[in-house]
Design an enzyme around this catalytic site. Structure first.
Site, mmCIF file in Angstrom:
data_model
loop_
_atom_site.group_PDB
_atom_site.id
_atom_site.type_symbol
_atom_site.label_atom_id
_atom_site.label_comp_id
_atom_site.label_asym_id
_atom_site.label_seq_id
_atom_site.Cartn_x
_atom_site.Cartn_y
_atom_site.Cartn_z
ATOM 1 C CD GLN A 98 117.887 32.151 25.711
ATOM 2 O OE1 GLN A 98 117.690 33.108 24.965
ATOM 3 N NE2 GLN A 98 117.716 32.226 27.023
ATOM 4 C CE1 TYR A 178 109.233 35.635 24.873
ATOM 5 C CE2 TYR A 178 111.144 35.457 26.307
ATOM 6 C CZ TYR A 178 110.364 36.200 25.439
ATOM 7 O OH TYR A 178 110.689 37.492 25.146
ATOM 8 N NE ARG A 225 118.955 33.868 31.139
ATOM 9 C CZ ARG A 225 118.986 35.196 30.946
ATOM 10 N NH1 ARG A 225 118.066 35.801 30.228
ATOM 11 N NH2 ARG A 225 119.942 35.922 31.461
ATOM 12 N N GLY A 316 124.662 40.884 30.539
ATOM 13 C CA GLY A 316 123.903 41.145 29.328
ATOM 14 C C GLY A 316 124.305 42.470 28.717
ATOM 15 N NE ARG A 317 120.841 45.808 31.238
ATOM 16 C CZ ARG A 317 120.338 46.298 32.356
ATOM 17 N NH1 ARG A 317 119.671 47.435 32.318
ATOM 18 N NH2 ARG A 317 120.504 45.659 33.498
HETATM 19 C C1 LIG Z 1 118.529 43.938 24.317
HETATM 20 C C2 LIG Z 1 118.210 42.788 25.213
HETATM 21 C C3 LIG Z 1 117.852 41.577 24.659
HETATM 22 C C4 LIG Z 1 117.593 40.459 25.484
HETATM 23 N N1 LIG Z 1 117.312 39.255 24.908
HETATM 24 C C5 LIG Z 1 117.207 38.140 25.678
HETATM 25 C C6 LIG Z 1 117.086 36.854 25.078
HETATM 26 O O1 LIG Z 1 117.096 36.697 23.854
HETATM 27 N N2 LIG Z 1 116.957 35.799 25.908
HETATM 28 C C7 LIG Z 1 116.954 35.922 27.271
HETATM 29 O O2 LIG Z 1 116.843 34.916 27.966
HETATM 30 N N3 LIG Z 1 117.105 37.125 27.853
HETATM 31 C C8 LIG Z 1 117.253 38.224 27.102
HETATM 32 N N4 LIG Z 1 117.474 39.448 27.695
HETATM 33 C C9 LIG Z 1 117.714 39.531 29.142
HETATM 34 C C10 LIG Z 1 119.237 39.469 29.397
HETATM 35 O O3 LIG Z 1 119.746 38.188 29.092
HETATM 36 C C11 LIG Z 1 119.557 39.778 30.877
HETATM 37 O O4 LIG Z 1 118.815 38.901 31.677
HETATM 38 C C12 LIG Z 1 119.267 41.220 31.254
HETATM 39 O O5 LIG Z 1 119.823 42.129 30.322
HETATM 40 C C13 LIG Z 1 119.818 41.546 32.649
HETATM 41 O O6 LIG Z 1 121.217 41.353 32.680
HETATM 42 P P1 LIG Z 1 122.220 42.620 32.674
HETATM 43 O O7 LIG Z 1 121.841 43.457 33.873
HETATM 44 O O8 LIG Z 1 123.600 42.039 32.807
HETATM 45 O O9 LIG Z 1 121.994 43.355 31.401
HETATM 46 C C14 LIG Z 1 117.687 40.596 26.891
HETATM 47 C C15 LIG Z 1 118.023 41.827 27.450
HETATM 48 C C16 LIG Z 1 118.307 42.922 26.623
HETATM 49 C C17 LIG Z 1 118.738 44.218 27.250
#
Ligand SMILES: Cc1cc2nc3c(=O)[nH]c(=O)nc-3n(C[C@H](O)[C@H](O)[C@H](O)COP(=O)(O)O)c2cc1C
Length: 358
Positions: A98, A178, A225, A316-317
């Site tokens: 990314q 961003y 994205r 994600g999480r």
């Molecule tokens: C610890 C953490 C770091 C993240 N870092 C990024 C990132 O580097 N780039 C990005 O586009 N989104 C980032 N996100 C957002 C996640 O990609 C995702 O959109 C968000 O966690 C919701 O998805 P989930 O409900 O499956 O966790 C981050 C989220 C978390 C919790």
């Protein structure tokens, strides 16, 4: 009817399932933004994802303002990604990098005291993560149009390095407030020249970056994205239902591999919003694989795929604490819970110490 466990063709790749890993910043690189050995283990543990998106990875010194986040602008960074991609491939996985320019949310500490850059001279709300704790953001300097080819070149260099490092492709981070998002949305883009005002103008930088990056990696190896619904880090738009379908249409014509949408809902546990999701409108105009994200469970993910709204889901999480997430979802096994306290810490704890299900 397709399910999470069916293969999917995205660009030039076929993924064995539709359970993708969302980009997750974890702060385990060095202070010089060089990937580390523990990142090799972390990503290899998650290779059963249909596709891994790396954590956001800086394209340039100017664009990176997160402690211990990795970059892809130096030879050293590029070399250090090679064991990561090799380990993921050896474990049977696929991985996209990314690519990230943070724009106005880079604190001056990362810039030797200089100003961050953005579409316009605006200041992000809240506080930046720095090596010395949280600090208020500084006002950005509006990029001069003559500087934009340099930004495009930085993306191209990072994309070229990504391919040299063995990635299967790249994802342009045009979400979450961003730089590319700062140009797209009218809350942060107050320009009146050819990069501001009309939707066509606000989409221009993304188009130029995407065309140039596709020129080196191939459009079929490039994803993008967006976070279309609701404000992100102070970046918002008055008419997301017009802006984002137009941007998606432009990327569709370019032949990109997939578009990923991060869309929190009113029930979201992380980034709640009442702004309606734009994905149904995007689905109407974007003919290629559409990947949806935020707060999905096995049930809601299966429903989104079965209804035809999504082709794949990024988690994600759930991937933080469940490295073998596809196997657990297949079995209906209980999911382990991630620990926010170790999201961004530098050690193994909360990072590579989540085992596969017994
Ligand atoms: C610890 C953490 C770091 C993240 N870092 C990024 C990132 O580097 N780039 C990005 O586009 N989104 C980032 N996100 C957002 C996640 O990609 C995702 O959109 C968000 O966690 C919701 O998805 P989930 O409900 O499956 O966790 C981050 C989220 C978390 C919790």
């Amino acid at each position: 009817m397709a399910t999470l466990f069916d293969a999917l063709r995205i660009g030039s790749l076929t993924t064995p399932n539709r359970i993708f890993m969302a980009p997750l910043t974890r702060g385990r690189a060095t202070r010089e933004h060089v990937p580390t050995e523990r990142m090799v283990r972390y990503y290899a543990q998650r290779a059963s994802a249909g596709l891994i998106m790396t954590e956001a990875t800086g394209i340039s010194r100017q664009g990176l303002g997160w402690p211990y986040a990795p970059g892809l602008w130096t030879d050293e960074q590029c070399e250090a990604w090679k064991p990561v991609t090799a380990a993921v491939h050896a474990a049977g996985g696929r991985i996209f990098a990314q690519l990230w320019h943070m724009g106005r949310v880079v604190h001056p500490d990362y810039l030797g005291g200089g100003s961050p850059v953005s579409a316009s001279a605006t200041t992000a709300p809240f506080k930046a993560h720095t090596y010395d704790g949280r600090k208020p953001y500084a006002q950005a300097r509006a990029l001069d149009a003559s500087e934009l080819p340099g930004i495009v070149k930085d993306y191209v260099r990072a994309a070229t390095n990504a391919m040299a490092a063995g990635f299967d492709g790249v994802q342009l981070h045009s979400a979450n407030g961003y730089l590319l998002d700062q140009f797209l949305r009218d809350g942060s883009n107050q320009r009146t020249n050819s990069y501001g005002g009309s939707i066509e103008n606000r989409v221009r930088l993304l188009r130029e970056v995407a065309e140039a990056v596709a020129g080196v990696v191939g459009a079929e190896r490039m994803g993008v994205r967006f976070s279309p619904n609701g404000e992100s880090q102070g970046v918002d738009d008055r008419h997301p239902e017009e802006l984002f379908p137009a941007a998606a249409k432009m990327l569709d014509a370019m032949g990109i591999a997939f578009l990923e949408l991060r869309e929190p809902g009113p029930d979201g546990t992380f980034g709640k919003t009442d702004v309606p999701k734009v994905s149904p409108r995007i689905r109407d105009v974007f003919t290629r694989p559409l990947v949806l994200n935020s707060d999905y469970t096995k049930q809601t993910a299966d429903a989104a795929i079965a209804s035809g709204l999504a082709d794949a889901i990024t988690f994600g999480r759930p991937f933080i604490a469940n490295p073998d997430l596809p196997a657990r979802l297949a079995k209906g096994a209980a999911l382990a819970k991630d620990d926010m306290a170790t999201w961004y810490t530098q050690g193994d704890e909360g990072y590579v110490d989540y085992g596969a299900e017994a």
